[in-house]
Each structure stands twice: as structure tokens, then as C-alpha cells.
Write an enzyme that holds these catalytic residues in place. Structure first.
Site, PDB file in Angstrom:
ATOM      1  N   LYS A  35      99.302  40.518  66.578  1.00  0.00           N
ATOM      2  CA  LYS A  35      99.967  39.602  65.869  1.00  0.00           C
ATOM      3  C   LYS A  35      99.935  39.695  64.479  1.00  0.00           C
ATOM      4  O   LYS A  35      99.202  40.368  63.818  1.00  0.00           O
ATOM      5  CB  LYS A  35      99.382  38.449  66.429  1.00  0.00           C
ATOM      6  CG  LYS A  35      98.012  38.149  65.968  1.00  0.00           C
ATOM      7  CD  LYS A  35      97.358  36.768  66.463  1.00  0.00           C
ATOM      8  CE  LYS A  35      95.861  36.619  65.991  1.00  0.00           C
ATOM      9  NZ  LYS A  35      95.504  35.384  66.517  1.00  0.00           N
ATOM     10  N   TYR A 269      95.794  36.979  30.889  1.00  0.00           N
ATOM     11  CA  TYR A 269      96.137  35.288  30.529  1.00  0.00           C
ATOM     12  C   TYR A 269      94.816  34.605  30.472  1.00  0.00           C
ATOM     13  O   TYR A 269      93.988  34.775  31.158  1.00  0.00           O
ATOM     14  CB  TYR A 269      96.724  34.830  31.936  1.00  0.00           C
ATOM     15  CG  TYR A 269      98.263  35.405  32.224  1.00  0.00           C
ATOM     16  CD1 TYR A 269      99.216  34.941  31.343  1.00  0.00           C
ATOM     17  CD2 TYR A 269      98.614  36.074  33.276  1.00  0.00           C
ATOM     18  CE1 TYR A 269     100.523  35.173  31.350  1.00  0.00           C
ATOM     19  CE2 TYR A 269      99.866  36.457  33.244  1.00  0.00           C
ATOM     20  CZ  TYR A 269     100.837  35.948  32.353  1.00  0.00           C
ATOM     21  OH  TYR A 269     102.293  36.367  32.569  1.00  0.00           O
TER      22      TYR A 269
END
Length: 378
Positions: A35, A269
Site C-alpha cells: 500500500k 534561511y
């Protein structure tokens, strides 16, 4: 092509399937769980490789996953572990998928679809034995079984449940769920049903609670070379289970830039990293848009030329930076292992998970679609 990709070692995948099959023995069927795009590994090549290896069953989440691998040429049995949704019943029957059921409307709609196509549809009844998620309540079990009996185009092929704490070695709720499931089995047989399969064990239960192995087991994580980290209910770490699994996925990128800066430079950043020496910084074309967890900023490490290189600065959407000062021969174009093993070093999905306060499942499943999967044989 942007040089960030994941290599999927199909030889390792098939090896892991054989290991799990040998572990449980010929009396137990292995339903290999693929899955969520095979836990981020790529559902189509994984499904085809497992079929080639002799897998009798594959477990998926949904009808669309089942249809996808049918279209890819998979002929083996496919279990829809979370059932089907309104309007998918005709597709389930036509594609020869085997749905989990627990609600009355599922049984009614599948009966209608199977009757319309003049066929018999095998189903697996999911029972809630204590996880309180999906599954028929035990108090409603007899009523649901009678509904199945009144559905002539449905065949009760399997009955199953799911354990809430399979990775906890001494979990009381595992024992309680086992006892509850034993009662479910008695009720099913007392009402005259003889399903071929009873199943409750995932990877963790198969290893940690061998008493939960039944006529079928559903290993997922083990297929990809990982096992859950076992523990005790008191909080201590449990023993390591010796099992010869091989990691299937290696996540790779390449250095696309190198620059040298002096001490006292803020990096990335918000300047969360400050250089304290002359530093060689390598830029990588990989970021959180690729599924790289942002919590690895200033904490994670990758492998360059068989040496660890720490992540510095904040991981951004498309770019990450690593410190290669201690790897003086590092150069533009060098391969970088984000997850994988070199001659003497390893970075695993569990390493990422530990630093990101999550589990290996999430790390693997989070690798985004824009990262191409390349199937290899090694």
C-alpha cells in the site's frame, strides 16, 4: 534530469519476501503489503517483482491501487485492506479484487455488483478487536455474518483484525486482542462458516508475537528491509530480532555547487547555522518538496565519498546544504547518499526518523512523486 532519485533494489525486495516466507513456513500464506505506493518504493515495479517471486497475495489500501497494479499486469490475488468506497463496487468485482468489509452497506453494494456480473466475490470480514478504528464491533458480528449468509454472490474467504501495539513485547492489549479474536473465530465457525484465512499479524506481530501468526500474515515494512523498533510497556527498548533483511531503497542526489566561506557567515534561511571556521559548503538539489524532513536541518547527515557530511542551515523547498570541509576531495557531480549504505557508512530511514521525531514508515512514504524511482537489480 534533476539529479535526485531513489534506487529500488528488486533483488533485495525478493530476498526479503523469501525471508518472511521461510520464517512463517509453508502452512502460512504471506500477503505482502504494498500500500501507499509500496511504502514510497513504487507500487508497480514492486508488485511485478513480488508476483515473479511467487507471492500469492498483495495487500493494498484502495481500489485505485488495486486497479493500477492490475493494469500493470499483476494477476495475483489483491486484498483491499481498507475496503472500497461508494461507487467502486463494479470495479472491485470486474478487477477481481478482494475487499475487506465491515459495514452493512459494503456487503449490500458488493452483493448487488457481484450479482449483476453473475459471479462469486470473495470477501474478508474485518473485526475490531480493540484498536477502535475500522472493523465490525464484536457485538454486531453475528448480525453481520447473517447478512453475508443472505448474500449468495459473496463468499466469506477471510476474517481478520489489526493489532494496536504489535511492536510492544509485553503489551497487554495484544493479549486481549488475541483473546477477542479467538472468540471471533469460535463465533464464525459456530455459525457454519469455514473461511480459508484468519489473519492478524503485520511485520511487528510476525516477529515480536509469533503466536499471532495464523493462516495468513501481512508483512509490510519487512518487505522493504526494515522492522519496527520493539519496546517494553515500561518504556525500555526491547531485544533486537535477528532477521536477514536487506534495505530496498537508496535515496540519492548529487553535489551541484561547492563554495568556500570564512568564519562568521550565517547559512541558509534565517541564518540558523553560523560558520566557526573556513567552511566548504556543498549545495544539493533536494529539499522538503522531495519529502526530506525539515527537522533534519542542522541535525541530519548524508554520505559523500564514504564519509559523513552534516546538514547545515535550514532545509528549504528544493535545496539543502552540507558541510564537506572534512572531505577535501568532494567535488561537483559527486553522488550523495541521503538514505543508503556506502562501503563503511549507513544512513537509514530510522536515522532520519529519530532526528525527525517520527517513524521510518513516514520517512519512506513521504518521499514525493517528483523523486523518480529507478528499479535496479543488485
Amino acid at each position: 534530469m534533476r539529479p535526485t532519485w531513489a534506487e529500488i533494489n528488486l533483488s533485495a525486495l525478493r530476498h526479503n519476501f523469501r525471508v518472511m516466507s521461510d520464517l512463517v513456513g509453508p502452512q502460512t500464506t504471506v500477503c505482502a503489503v504494498i500500500k501507499a505506493d509500496a511504502y514510497g518504493h513504487g507500487i508497480e515495479p514492486v508488485a511485478l517483482a513480488l508476483q515473479k517471486e511467487g507471492a500469492q497475495w498483495l495487500g493494498v489500501t484502495s481500489t485505485d491501487e488495486g486497479a493500477q497494479i492490475r493494469d500493470a499486469g499483476v494477476q495475483t490475488r489483491i486484498l483491499l485492506m481498507t475496503g472500497c468506497w461508494h461507487g467502486e463496487e463494479d470495479e472491485v468485482v470486474a478487477r477481481h479484487l478482494t475487499p475487506a468489509v465491515w459495514d452493512g452497506w459494503q456487503i449490500d453494494s458488493l452483493q448487488q455488483a457481484a450479482a449483476k456480473q453473475n459471479t462469486k466475490l470473495p470477501i474478508h470480514l474485518k473485526v475490531d478487536t480493540g484498536m477502535t478504528r475500522f472493523g465490525v464491533n464484536i457485538k454486531d458480528l453475528e448480525r453481520r455474518l447473517e447478512q453475508i449468509r443472505q448474500s449468495p454472490n459473496l463468499e466469506l474467504e477471510g476474517v481478520f483484525t489489526h493489532l494496536a501495539s504489535a511492536e510492544v513485547i509485553d503489551a497487554e492489549d495484544v493479549e486481549q486482542q488475541r483473546a477477542n479474536f479467538a472468540g471471533v473465530r469460535e463465533t464464525v465457525k459456530r455459525l457454519g462458516f469455514t473461511p480459508r484465512y484468519f489473519h492478524m499479524a503485520n511485520t511487528a506481530a510476525t516477529l515480536c508475537h509469533p503466536e499471532t501468526r495464523d493462516s495468513m500474515v501481512r508483512p509490510g515494512l519487512a518487505m522493504y528491509g526494515y522492522i519496527q523498533r520493539f519496546s517494553w510497556s515500561s518504556g525500555g527498548r526491547g531485544p533486537f530480532f535477528e532477521i536477514d533483511l536487506k534495505r530496498v531503497l537508496s535515496w540519492k542526489t548529487k553535489i551541484i555547487s561547492i563554495r568556500e566561506v570564512g568564519a562568521g557567515r550565517y547559512v541558509g534561511y534565517n541564518g540558523t547555522f553560523l560558520t566557526t571556521r573556513r567552511t566548504r559548503i556543498a549545495g544539493l538539489p533536494i529539499g522538503y518538496a522531495d519529502g526530506l524532513n525539515r527537522k533534519l536541518s542542522n541535525r541530519g547527515r548524508f554520505i559523500v565519498r564514504d564519509k559523513f557530511a552534516p546538514v547545515i542551515g535550514r532545509i528549504s523547498m528544493d535545496i539543502s546544504l552540507i558541510d564537506v570541509t572534512e572531505i577535501p576531495d568532494a567535488a561537483v557531480g559527486d553522488e550523495v547518499l541521503v538514505i543508503g549504505t556506502s562501503a563503511n557508512r549507513t544512513v537509514s530511514a530510522w536515522d532520519h526518523a529519530h532526528l525527525s521525531d517520527t517513524i521510518a514508515y513516514e520517512i519512506l512514504c513521504a518521499i514525493s512523486e517528483r523523486v523518480p524511482r529507478r528499479a535496479v537489480e543488485q
